[in-house]
Design a protein around this motif. Structure first.
Motif, PDB file in Angstrom:
ATOM      1  N   PRO A  59       0.805  -1.229   0.000  1.00  0.00           N
ATOM      2  CA  PRO A  59       0.000   0.000   0.000  1.00  0.00           C
ATOM      3  C   PRO A  59       0.833   1.272   0.000  1.00  0.00           C
ATOM      4  O   PRO A  59       0.411   2.298  -0.537  1.00  0.00           O
ATOM      5  N   ASP A  63       0.451   4.261  -2.697  1.00  0.00           N
ATOM      6  CA  ASP A  63       0.170   5.652  -2.338  1.00  0.00           C
ATOM      7  C   ASP A  63       1.189   6.610  -2.937  1.00  0.00           C
ATOM      8  O   ASP A  63       0.845   7.684  -3.417  1.00  0.00           O
ATOM      9  N   LYS A 154      -7.117  -2.238  -3.839  1.00  0.00           N
ATOM     10  CA  LYS A 154      -6.379  -1.376  -2.919  1.00  0.00           C
ATOM     11  C   LYS A 154      -6.973  -1.442  -1.518  1.00  0.00           C
ATOM     12  O   LYS A 154      -6.237  -1.480  -0.517  1.00  0.00           O
ATOM     13  N   ASN A 155      -8.291  -1.446  -1.433  1.00  0.00           N
ATOM     14  CA  ASN A 155      -8.940  -1.566  -0.119  1.00  0.00           C
ATOM     15  C   ASN A 155      -8.599  -2.901   0.539  1.00  0.00           C
ATOM     16  O   ASN A 155      -8.406  -2.974   1.759  1.00  0.00           O
ATOM     17  N   CYS A 157      -5.819  -4.559   0.068  1.00  0.00           N
ATOM     18  CA  CYS A 157      -4.422  -4.437   0.535  1.00  0.00           C
ATOM     19  C   CYS A 157      -4.348  -3.623   1.815  1.00  0.00           C
ATOM     20  O   CYS A 157      -3.559  -3.932   2.718  1.00  0.00           O
ATOM     21  N   ASN A 158      -5.150  -2.560   1.906  1.00  0.00           N
ATOM     22  CA  ASN A 158      -5.168  -1.761   3.134  1.00  0.00           C
ATOM     23  C   ASN A 158      -5.713  -2.568   4.305  1.00  0.00           C
ATOM     24  O   ASN A 158      -5.226  -2.442   5.436  1.00  0.00           O
ATOM     25  N   ASP A 159      -6.726  -3.410   4.035  1.00  0.00           N
ATOM     26  CA  ASP A 159      -7.245  -4.282   5.095  1.00  0.00           C
ATOM     27  C   ASP A 159      -6.185  -5.292   5.547  1.00  0.00           C
ATOM     28  O   ASP A 159      -6.043  -5.568   6.745  1.00  0.00           O
ATOM     29  N   LYS A 161      -3.000  -4.799   5.371  1.00  0.00           N
ATOM     30  CA  LYS A 161      -2.028  -4.021   6.155  1.00  0.00           C
ATOM     31  C   LYS A 161      -2.501  -3.892   7.600  1.00  0.00           C
ATOM     32  O   LYS A 161      -1.693  -4.013   8.540  1.00  0.00           O
ATOM     33  N   GLU A 162      -3.790  -3.636   7.795  1.00  0.00           N
ATOM     34  CA  GLU A 162      -4.326  -3.513   9.150  1.00  0.00           C
ATOM     35  C   GLU A 162      -4.160  -4.819   9.931  1.00  0.00           C
ATOM     36  O   GLU A 162      -3.869  -4.808  11.127  1.00  0.00           O
TER      37      GLU A 162
END
Length: 397
Positions: A59, A63, A154-155, A157-159, A161-162
């Motif tokens: 991510p 960005d 992308k969402n 991948c962000n999840d 990452k969390e």
């Protein structure tokens, strides 16, 4: 009654002290218990390291890659160049001074089996990806995400990452003091601990002096370009420096760094763009610590190395730590993969790297964020004419 919450650094220091104290008097059985725990935890670390790389780097690359502005490109290149300079400076200083300070031939691989102590049992946890595959995947997917018109992947991948961040915060960091305790418990039991601690103290002292020199050098360069006294510029950044010492977080220090950078004469819009970005990608202090500690441990164990090996390591280190400052202990966690794949560090050397790094964590963070102000001065010098555009696009925090 209000609970007293210890930070990670005090926990690590207490773990080291207790490990040394217990190791001097303990029989073999308790040592074997912690050898077993460390063996299991090491397997879990080997499993999670590629996932940390994919989860944090993907991510972050997405960005950064989505911006097309010249200021973004210049800031990223300047931050990466400063990070590389720090790494090579650390290597050069270490090559010069470490050989006279370090006791060689301390076999860390034998420490985990203190006096022949073996774990009760082991569980093999194969890693899902090797480290280089994880790096290439993170780059490929991250750059691809930067050019997609949809946000579904992308969402996801962000999840992910969390998930990785919560795993680090809820599992790895709470267990880390126990892991460090076990390492020093074993080292004391095997009689090696005082040799290692003597090296630790010397290395920490050199890195502290080195990070002071780096900050002075960065502000001398910035002062030369903007025509201002570098020591006054650096003095105005001291609130950010001491805030970072206390918080050990680049992200938490952003408001103070931003305020002091503006006081140094940087346009508000440019400062509002450069400071949050550099809090993520400018890692001079962290790189300096990791390179110096890795070099010291390789010298300690008489592991062969050369400039070419460390050059490749430094170039990769500046990339793998992207976005890691947002996670406590993220920089050293993200670097464990390339420490293993490029320098050949086993789990024992990685554990000592973690202990060394966290012992100096606040100084590295302070060096990172204070240096951000110097980079902002340079960007303001080069792009000051576009300040009306930047101030409307990047609001202050």
């Amino acid at each position: 009654m209000k609970k007293i919450k210890l930070g990670l650094l005090p926990q690590i220091l207490i773990a080291i002290a207790l490990g040394i104290a217990a190791g001097t008097v303990s029989p073999e059985l308790p040592v074997r218990v912690f050898v077993t725990f460390n063996a299991l935890f090491s397997q879990f670390l080997n499993f999670i390291i590629p996932l940390i790389i994919v989860g944090l780097v993907t991510p972050a690359i997405a960005d950064i890659g989505k911006g097309a502005g010249k200021m973004l490109v210049a800031t990223v290149l300047l931050a990466y160049g400063a990070t590389l300079f720090s790494g090579f400076l650390s290597f050069g200083v270490g090559e010069t001074f470490f050989p006279d300070l370090i006791t060689r031939n301390i076999p860390l691989s034998e420490i985990s089996e203190a006096k022949g102590v073996t774990p009760f049992f082991t569980v093999a946890i194969p890693e899902p990806l090797n480290v280089m595959t994880a790096l290439v995947m993170a780059f490929t997917v991250g750059l691809g995400l930067a050019h997609l018109d949809t946000n579904y992947l992308k969402n996801a991948c962000n999840d992910f990452k969390e998930i990785i961040v919560k795993t680090i915060q809820a599992v790895i960091l709470p267990l880390l003091p126990i892991y460090i305790f076990g390492i020093f418990f074993n080292m004391t039991h095997s009689g090696q601990v005082f040799h290692v601690l003597a090296v630790f103290v010397k290395i920490i002292g050199i890195i502290f002096l080195l990070h002071i020199f780096l900050l002075i050098f960065q502000y001398c360069i910035a002062g030369m370009f903007v025509g201002k006294n570098p020591f006054r510029l650096l003095a105005r950044m001291m609130p950010a420096y001491f805030t970072a010492l206390g918080t050990q977080s680049s992200a938490a220090t952003i408001p103070v760094t931003l305020k002091q950078t503006i006081q140094n004469g940087v346009n508000e819009g440019i400062a509002g763009f450069v400071i949050p970005l550099c809090a993520t990608i400018h890692l001079s202090g962290s790189t300096m610590k990791i390179v110096a500690c890795a070099l010291a441990l390789m010298m300690m164990q008489d592991i062969p190395y050369d400039f070419q090996m460390f050059a490749g390591f430094i170039f990769m280190l500046g990339v793998t730590m992207v976005a890691a400052p947002g996670v406590p202990g993220g920089a050293i966690m993200a670097s464990l993969g390339i420490l293993s794949s490029m320098l050949g560090f086993d789990e024992n050397a990685q554990a000592l790297m973690i202990a060394l790094y966290i012992a100096m964590d606040s100084f590295g963070t302070a060096c990172n964020v204070t240096g951000d102000g110097a980079l902002a001065l340079l960007i303001d010098k080069w792009f000051g004419n576009s300040k009306t555009n930047t101030s409307s696009t990047f609001p202050q925090n």
